[in-house]
Design an enzyme around this catalytic site. Structure first.
Site, PDB file in Angstrom:
ATOM      1  N   GLU A   1     -11.913  -0.953   1.992  1.00 12.28           N
ATOM      2  CA  GLU A   1     -10.620  -0.461   2.446  1.00 12.28           C
ATOM      3  C   GLU A   1     -10.159   0.813   1.736  1.00 12.28           C
ATOM      4  O   GLU A   1     -10.635   1.174   0.675  1.00 12.28           O
ATOM      5  CB  GLU A   1      -9.557  -1.535   2.215  1.00 12.28           C
ATOM      6  CG  GLU A   1      -9.815  -2.827   2.960  1.00 12.28           C
ATOM      7  CD  GLU A   1      -8.613  -3.739   2.903  1.00 12.28           C
ATOM      8  OE1 GLU A   1      -7.906  -3.822   3.927  1.00 12.28           O
ATOM      9  OE2 GLU A   1      -8.370  -4.366   1.852  1.00 12.28           O
TER      10      GLU A   1
ATOM     11  N   SER B   1      -1.933   1.632   6.642  1.00 13.42           N
ATOM     12  CA  SER B   1      -2.118   2.665   5.616  1.00 13.42           C
ATOM     13  C   SER B   1      -2.751   3.955   6.120  1.00 13.42           C
ATOM     14  O   SER B   1      -3.405   3.994   7.157  1.00 13.42           O
ATOM     15  CB  SER B   1      -2.992   2.119   4.490  1.00 13.42           C
ATOM     16  OG  SER B   1      -2.322   1.143   3.764  1.00 13.42           O
TER      17      SER B   1
ATOM     18  N   ASP C   1      -6.920   3.391   7.786  1.00  7.64           N
ATOM     19  CA  ASP C   1      -6.750   4.021   6.471  1.00  7.64           C
ATOM     20  C   ASP C   1      -7.287   5.452   6.424  1.00  7.64           C
ATOM     21  O   ASP C   1      -8.070   5.799   5.533  1.00  7.64           O
ATOM     22  CB  ASP C   1      -7.425   3.191   5.376  1.00  7.64           C
ATOM     23  CG  ASP C   1      -6.952   1.745   5.328  1.00  7.64           C
ATOM     24  OD1 ASP C   1      -5.930   1.449   5.966  1.00  7.64           O
ATOM     25  OD2 ASP C   1      -7.595   0.931   4.657  1.00  7.64           O
TER      26      ASP C   1
ATOM     27  N   ASP D   1       0.830  -1.211   0.000  1.00 10.70           N
ATOM     28  CA  ASP D   1       0.000   0.000   0.000  1.00 10.70           C
ATOM     29  C   ASP D   1       0.862   1.258   0.000  1.00 10.70           C
ATOM     30  O   ASP D   1       1.728   1.429   0.871  1.00 10.70           O
ATOM     31  CB  ASP D   1      -0.888   0.049   1.248  1.00 10.70           C
ATOM     32  CG  ASP D   1      -1.940  -1.038   1.290  1.00 10.70           C
ATOM     33  OD1 ASP D   1      -1.895  -1.937   0.440  1.00 10.70           O
ATOM     34  OD2 ASP D   1      -2.808  -0.994   2.176  1.00 10.70           O
TER      35      ASP D   1
END
Length: 490
Positions: free
Chosen positions: A358, A175, A262, A98
């Site tokens: 995600e 992330s 995230d 990522d």
């Protein structure tokens, strides 16, 4: 509607039969003290990823407009600078998966003194727990994958011991996003804590931030000079708006896929926000068996679609997974000092469909807000979608807070159906608006961690995406260099 899962277990067969026969569908519920639970329709004021959307999406598989381009495996390179020295002095060639660029508040790629910067997760291919954020950079204008240099880990191991109790328990870095604000680099990411059931610790995820100080070491090199203002922002609060880790595992059901991660930074009308992956809390359509009776989660198709889909869930192997599925794209407002200001209701939810939507990526373009998210068929509960299906879904709104409508009718923007052992398998697709063109650059990573001896997870070739309101399409012959994040029309 609050609910404890086990209350309705005994009524499933009779309810399923009632649905098929079209009766009034009345069953007893412990939740309302002997009252009745019937099929209901409640959106909780959120936008839905519905079961009908996903069924419609299956019919769009194979459409070139939504298919991730094919790549030439023989041309794929590792990121040569993605190395580190282990505790024994050995050089390790790292996987890099990522990634996210340093962006201006409007989502375009920031220029840092003539450099482009990308932050990404990297680590030893043989150690899944070696997951930390590194900073990669290159001179603007050089789009070769070989141009990317590695400035090393952003955080030193001891940075987390600064008095923030949540940070002190961090085991991995997950992330996030990075914004260039008033000449400073502000990083947002996910602190993933440890797991120890005996101590009631279950991998807590916390939205976290720091200012990253960077300088030019010489005429062609950047270095990380440490971080400051390093702190936790949000961990799910009391669990009413977004599921917190204690609520997720209060019954020790580890099949429940808890997410709170995230963070993506966005500004609107002078205010600061974080949009993030989450699960719905107790006041916004919590998980549980009664969620299967909410017609809002099924979407279009009327009572017949609801009955047929409900019956399929009851008789198939995905019922319990659907009960647990309550994925959400959440949003919180933050103060100018990057502390939490207030929770806000979810932007998009995927109850009964999946627990995992995600890496939300959101920006404003031509007066509309575009929201994208990655998801895996392996986490979904829809017959006809299998473990090899990979998606990027897209939604559009005239307002930051919604309502959000699916792009391309169903929400499909990108789809890939490759064996995960294929070198050119990609994931974590990320759309980047451009300054000088209406084409958008899509980045991702390629090759699963540790699957090959010589090939590492690496920057995938980027490619162009055309967006026109609610419609999008992959640009024909629009494949770019590995890791390319900007594009100028010739």
């Amino acid at each position: 509607m609050k609910f404890r899962k086990r209350a309705l277990k005994a009524s499933v067969v009779s309810l399923s039969a009632a649905l098929v026969l079209g009766s009034s569908l009345t069953v007893a519920s412990a939740n309302n003290e002997g009252g009745n639970v019937k099929p209901y329709k409640e959106t909780y004021g959120t936008s839905q990823i519905t079961r009908h959307d996903m069924k419609e999406m299956i019919g769009q598989h194979g459409d070139e407009r939504y298919t991730v381009p094919s790549f030439d495996a023989s041309s794929i390179k590792n990121i040569e600078s993605a190395t580190k020295i282990d505790e024994n002095g050995n050089e390790i060639k790292m996987d890099v998966w990522d990634t996210w660029p340093l962006q201006n508040p409007d989502g375009t790629v920031a220029d840092y003194n003539g450099y482009q910067i990308v932050f990404g997760l990297a680590g030893d291919p043989k150690n899944a727990g070696d997951t930390f954020i590194y900073m990669f950079y290159k001179k603007s204008g050089d789009d070769s994958v070989d141009a990317w240099k590695n400035a090393g880990r952003v955080f030193d191991h001891n940075d987390k011991f600064n008095g923030d109790k949540i940070l002190a328990g961090q085991q991995e870095e997950w992330s996030g996003s990075a914004a260039f604000i008033d000449g400073e680099i502000r990083l947002f990411y996910t602190n993933r804590g440890g797991f120890d059931e005996s101590k009631g610790i279950f991998g807590k995820q916390t939205l976290t931030t720091a200012q990253v100080n960077v300088s030019e070491k010489d005429a062609s090199s950047l270095q990380v000079d440490g971080v400051e203002d390093y702190k936790s922002i949000y961990d799910g609060g009391d669990g009413e708006t977004y599921e917190n880790v204690d609520k997720a595992f209060e019954d020790r059901n580890f099949a429940n896929n808890h997410t709170l991660r995230d963070p993506h930074y966005i500004e609107d009308k002078g205010k600061k926000y974080l949009v993030f992956e989450a699960n719905t809390g107790t006041e916004f359509g919590y998980s549980g068996e009664d969620s299967l009776y909410n017609r809002a989660y099924y979407g279009k198709g009327g009572m017949k679609f609801f009955r047929d889909e409900f019956k399929q869930l009851q008789n198939g192997g995905k019922k319990e997974t659907a009960e647990l599925a309550n994925g959400a794209i959440g949003i919180v407002e933050i103060n100018d000092d990057y502390t939490l200001k207030k929770e806000m209701k979810p932007l998009v939810v995927s109850n009964t469909v999946t627990d995992e939507i995600e890496r939300p990526n959101i920006f404003k373009k031509d007066g509309k807000f575009y929201l994208f998210t990655s998801s895996r068929g392996a986490k979904m509960t829809i017959d006809g979608i299998d473990d090899e299906d990979i998606y990027m879904l897209g939604y559009v709104s005239n307002s930051l807070t919604g309502p959000y409508k699916p792009m391309n009718k169903s929400g499909i923007v990108l789809h890939q159906d490759l064996d995960p052992n294929d070198l050119t398998w990609t994931y974590a697709h990320y759309v980047i608006p451009q300054k000088e063109t209406d084409d958008f650059v899509v980045t991702s990573y390629m090759t699963n961690r540790g699957f090959f001896q010589d090939h590492k997870s690496t920057f995938a070739p980027s490619f162009l995406l055309d967006i026109d309101g609610k419609r999008s399409s992959v640009v024909e012959d629009g494949i770019l260099e590995q890791g390319q994040i900007t594009y100028e029309e010739e």
